[in-house]
Design a protein around this motif. Structure first.
Motif, PDB file in Angstrom:
ATOM      1  N   ALA A 257       0.830  -1.202   0.000  1.00  0.00           N
ATOM      2  CA  ALA A 257       0.000   0.000   0.000  1.00  0.00           C
ATOM      3  C   ALA A 257       0.866   1.255   0.000  1.00  0.00           C
ATOM      4  O   ALA A 257       2.075   1.209   0.245  1.00  0.00           O
ATOM      5  N   SER A 258       0.249   2.388  -0.245  1.00  0.00           N
ATOM      6  CA  SER A 258       0.950   3.669  -0.223  1.00  0.00           C
ATOM      7  C   SER A 258       1.281   4.061   1.212  1.00  0.00           C
ATOM      8  O   SER A 258       0.416   4.049   2.087  1.00  0.00           O
ATOM      9  N   ARG A 259       2.526   4.423   1.443  1.00  0.00           N
ATOM     10  CA  ARG A 259       2.948   4.787   2.799  1.00  0.00           C
ATOM     11  C   ARG A 259       2.171   5.976   3.363  1.00  0.00           C
ATOM     12  O   ARG A 259       1.677   5.903   4.488  1.00  0.00           O
TER      13      ARG A 259
ATOM     14  N   PRO B 208      -1.375   0.107  -9.161  1.00  0.00           N
ATOM     15  CA  PRO B 208      -0.943   1.494  -8.922  1.00  0.00           C
ATOM     16  C   PRO B 208       0.565   1.595  -8.772  1.00  0.00           C
ATOM     17  O   PRO B 208       1.227   0.659  -8.333  1.00  0.00           O
ATOM     18  N   VAL B 209       1.085   2.727  -9.164  1.00  0.00           N
ATOM     19  CA  VAL B 209       2.508   3.021  -8.970  1.00  0.00           C
ATOM     20  C   VAL B 209       2.586   4.120  -7.917  1.00  0.00           C
ATOM     21  O   VAL B 209       2.349   5.297  -8.194  1.00  0.00           O
ATOM     22  N   TRP B 210       2.873   3.733  -6.693  1.00  0.00           N
ATOM     23  CA  TRP B 210       2.845   4.685  -5.587  1.00  0.00           C
ATOM     24  C   TRP B 210       4.079   5.569  -5.597  1.00  0.00           C
ATOM     25  O   TRP B 210       5.189   5.106  -5.832  1.00  0.00           O
ATOM     26  N   SER B 211       3.890   6.823  -5.268  1.00  0.00           N
ATOM     27  CA  SER B 211       5.030   7.716  -5.071  1.00  0.00           C
ATOM     28  C   SER B 211       5.582   7.558  -3.668  1.00  0.00           C
ATOM     29  O   SER B 211       6.749   7.837  -3.414  1.00  0.00           O
ATOM     30  N   ASN B 212       4.709   7.136  -2.734  1.00  0.00           N
ATOM     31  CA  ASN B 212       5.051   7.020  -1.309  1.00  0.00           C
ATOM     32  C   ASN B 212       5.504   8.348  -0.717  1.00  0.00           C
ATOM     33  O   ASN B 212       6.246   8.388   0.265  1.00  0.00           O
ATOM     34  N   LYS B 213       5.046   9.435  -1.329  1.00  0.00           N
ATOM     35  CA  LYS B 213       5.336  10.774  -0.835  1.00  0.00           C
ATOM     36  C   LYS B 213       4.025  11.419  -0.411  1.00  0.00           C
ATOM     37  O   LYS B 213       3.003  11.276  -1.083  1.00  0.00           O
ATOM     38  N   ALA B 214       4.044  12.126   0.696  1.00  0.00           N
ATOM     39  CA  ALA B 214       2.854  12.812   1.175  1.00  0.00           C
ATOM     40  C   ALA B 214       2.669  14.127   0.430  1.00  0.00           C
ATOM     41  O   ALA B 214       2.688  15.217   1.007  1.00  0.00           O
ATOM     42  N   GLU B 215       2.497  14.009  -0.883  1.00  0.00           N
ATOM     43  CA  GLU B 215       2.362  15.181  -1.730  1.00  0.00           C
ATOM     44  C   GLU B 215       0.958  15.233  -2.320  1.00  0.00           C
ATOM     45  O   GLU B 215       0.342  14.191  -2.609  1.00  0.00           O
ATOM     46  N   LYS B 216       0.455  16.440  -2.554  1.00  0.00           N
ATOM     47  CA  LYS B 216      -0.863  16.600  -3.149  1.00  0.00           C
ATOM     48  C   LYS B 216      -0.786  16.409  -4.656  1.00  0.00           C
ATOM     49  O   LYS B 216       0.226  16.691  -5.302  1.00  0.00           O
ATOM     50  N   ALA B 217      -1.891  15.913  -5.198  1.00  0.00           N
ATOM     51  CA  ALA B 217      -1.957  15.697  -6.638  1.00  0.00           C
ATOM     52  C   ALA B 217      -1.875  17.010  -7.399  1.00  0.00           C
ATOM     53  O   ALA B 217      -1.281  17.099  -8.472  1.00  0.00           O
ATOM     54  N   HIS B 218      -2.471  18.056  -6.808  1.00  0.00           N
ATOM     55  CA  HIS B 218      -2.484  19.380  -7.439  1.00  0.00           C
ATOM     56  C   HIS B 218      -2.209  20.434  -6.387  1.00  0.00           C
ATOM     57  O   HIS B 218      -2.843  20.459  -5.343  1.00  0.00           O
ATOM     58  N   ASP B 219      -1.285  21.299  -6.662  1.00  0.00           N
ATOM     59  CA  ASP B 219      -0.961  22.389  -5.725  1.00  0.00           C
ATOM     60  C   ASP B 219      -2.011  23.489  -5.816  1.00  0.00           C
ATOM     61  O   ASP B 219      -2.597  23.728  -6.846  1.00  0.00           O
TER      62      ASP B 219
ATOM     63  N   ALA C 172      -6.955  14.141  -1.990  1.00  0.00           N
ATOM     64  CA  ALA C 172      -6.086  15.203  -2.496  1.00  0.00           C
ATOM     65  C   ALA C 172      -4.642  14.743  -2.681  1.00  0.00           C
ATOM     66  O   ALA C 172      -3.857  15.398  -3.371  1.00  0.00           O
ATOM     67  N   LEU C 173      -4.284  13.604  -2.061  1.00  0.00           N
ATOM     68  CA  LEU C 173      -2.923  13.091  -2.177  1.00  0.00           C
ATOM     69  C   LEU C 173      -2.660  12.583  -3.592  1.00  0.00           C
ATOM     70  O   LEU C 173      -3.552  12.047  -4.259  1.00  0.00           O
ATOM     71  N   ARG C 174      -1.417  12.716  -4.016  1.00  0.00           N
ATOM     72  CA  ARG C 174      -1.032  12.162  -5.313  1.00  0.00           C
ATOM     73  C   ARG C 174      -1.331  10.660  -5.368  1.00  0.00           C
ATOM     74  O   ARG C 174      -1.856  10.161  -6.376  1.00  0.00           O
ATOM     75  N   ASP C 175      -1.001   9.951  -4.290  1.00  0.00           N
ATOM     76  CA  ASP C 175      -1.242   8.511  -4.278  1.00  0.00           C
ATOM     77  C   ASP C 175      -2.730   8.179  -4.209  1.00  0.00           C
ATOM     78  O   ASP C 175      -3.158   7.121  -4.686  1.00  0.00           O
ATOM     79  N   GLY C 176      -3.518   9.057  -3.607  1.00  0.00           N
ATOM     80  CA  GLY C 176      -4.957   8.844  -3.599  1.00  0.00           C
ATOM     81  C   GLY C 176      -5.525   8.863  -5.005  1.00  0.00           C
ATOM     82  O   GLY C 176      -6.341   8.023  -5.390  1.00  0.00           O
ATOM     83  N   GLN C 177      -5.099   9.836  -5.802  1.00  0.00           N
ATOM     84  CA  GLN C 177      -5.542   9.938  -7.181  1.00  0.00           C
ATOM     85  C   GLN C 177      -4.979   8.810  -8.043  1.00  0.00           C
ATOM     86  O   GLN C 177      -5.662   8.272  -8.918  1.00  0.00           O
ATOM     87  N   GLU C 178      -3.727   8.441  -7.784  1.00  0.00           N
ATOM     88  CA  GLU C 178      -3.108   7.350  -8.536  1.00  0.00           C
ATOM     89  C   GLU C 178      -3.846   6.037  -8.306  1.00  0.00           C
ATOM     90  O   GLU C 178      -4.066   5.262  -9.238  1.00  0.00           O
ATOM     91  N   GLY C 179      -4.254   5.773  -7.073  1.00  0.00           N
ATOM     92  CA  GLY C 179      -4.961   4.532  -6.771  1.00  0.00           C
ATOM     93  C   GLY C 179      -6.282   4.433  -7.516  1.00  0.00           C
ATOM     94  O   GLY C 179      -6.637   3.373  -8.059  1.00  0.00           O
TER      95      GLY C 179
END
Length: 294
Positions: free
Chosen positions: A230-232, A283-294, A266-273
């Motif tokens: 899963a995504s971290r 899914p290809v997780w980034s495993n970074k707590a980054e938003k999909a869109h700033d 809103a997370l990049r990994d949320g949208q990727e999933g």
């Protein structure tokens, strides 16, 4: 008992060589010839092994400091995905080191006792609060403060809060246990000090799974590896939210969870999933707590 992923963790296992250490750290006390704890990590899975079987892996001040250090080291690293706590010997942990709790004259002794109790609470809270799940392997006896840390256990394992029998009621373990099992079950354990079996512990919710001894490591690693898929940041967000909403009333809990659902999306990994699900791919997780869109 408040849980991390499965509960919190207590356990014993034999190293089989199936996990090659990526990092390994040993913590010694001034009086012990053997390391009190051993830390190993590979493929996102960290193993923390309590290593003082001669003293029934009692939670001495030195043991607690070692355990805390093992938990906190690089805890925010993307390479850490899950922690497994276990122990060597027939007893996962007998709880507080009673010799360190012996009362004597003087301010120094009182301070030492207070430090021991406080550090137990800090370690138990850390297990709940770190961003990765904590799992345990139990193959033996877990008592008193050690009984707060339980998850996957073998059929022969037992759990008890026997402090009342030596004149020291298990008040701090009662906080965790009373949140994991029905109140009447918790009171019987606390008032009698009598052990309960792994099957009864499972029935009452103190642990999450009972397995044959020969499958303990296999079953625990399977859970850990599933978590690693899963995504971290999604796991970290979900774990923190679960702990927070469990302490709230129903309406407040729903409000908390609803807000976090929005944050999760809103997370990049949320949208990727979601995108991967629609596109029928992994899914290809980034495993970074980054938003999909700033």
């Amino acid at each position: 008992m408040a849980r991390s992923l499965l509960c919190r963790a207590v356990g014993v296992f034999q190293l089989s060589g199936t996990l090659t250490p990526l990092t390994g750290t040993r913590f010694y006390s001034a009086t012990e010839p053997e390391p009190l704890t051993v830390r190993q990590q590979n493929n996102g899975i960290r193993r923390i092994i309590l290593n003082n079987p001669k003293k029934r892996n009692a939670l001495s001040l030195s043991m607690l400091e070692s355990l805390r250090e093992n938990i906190l080291t690089d805890v925010d690293s993307d390479h850490l995905r899950v922690v497994i706590i276990s122990a060597r010997g027939p007893v996962f942990s007998s709880g507080h080191d009673l010799k360190e709790l012996m009362s004597a004259q003087g301010t120094h002794t009182h301070t030492h006792i207070n430090n021991c109790v406080t550090l137990v609470l800090q370690v138990m809270t850390l297990i709940q609060d770190i961003p990765v799940p904590v799992i345990a392997m139990v193959d033996g006896v877990a008592t008193a403060a050690g009984c707060q840390l339980v998850a996957v256990a073998t059929e022969k394992s037992t759990f008890a809060t026997p402090g009342v029998n030596v004149g020291l009621f298990c008040s701090t373990p009662a906080v965790a246990i009373g949140r994991a099992v029905p109140r009447k079950v918790a009171m019987e354990m606390l008032l009698t000090g009598a052990p309960i079996s792994a099957r009864d512990a499972l029935l009452h919710g103190l642990i999450s799974r009972v397995v044959p001894e020969e499958r303990l490591e296999e079953e625990t690693l399977a859970i850990a590896q599933r978590v690693c898929q899963a995504s971290r940041p999604v796991v970290a967000l979900g774990k923190a939210t679960f702990q927070r909403q469990m302490a709230q009333g129903r309406d407040a809990a729903y409000a908390t969870a609803s807000k976090v659902m929005v944050d999760n999306l809103a997370l990049r990994d949320g949208q990727e999933g979601i995108r991967a699900f629609i596109e029928k791919r992994k899914p290809v997780w980034s495993n970074k707590a980054e938003k999909a869109h700033d």
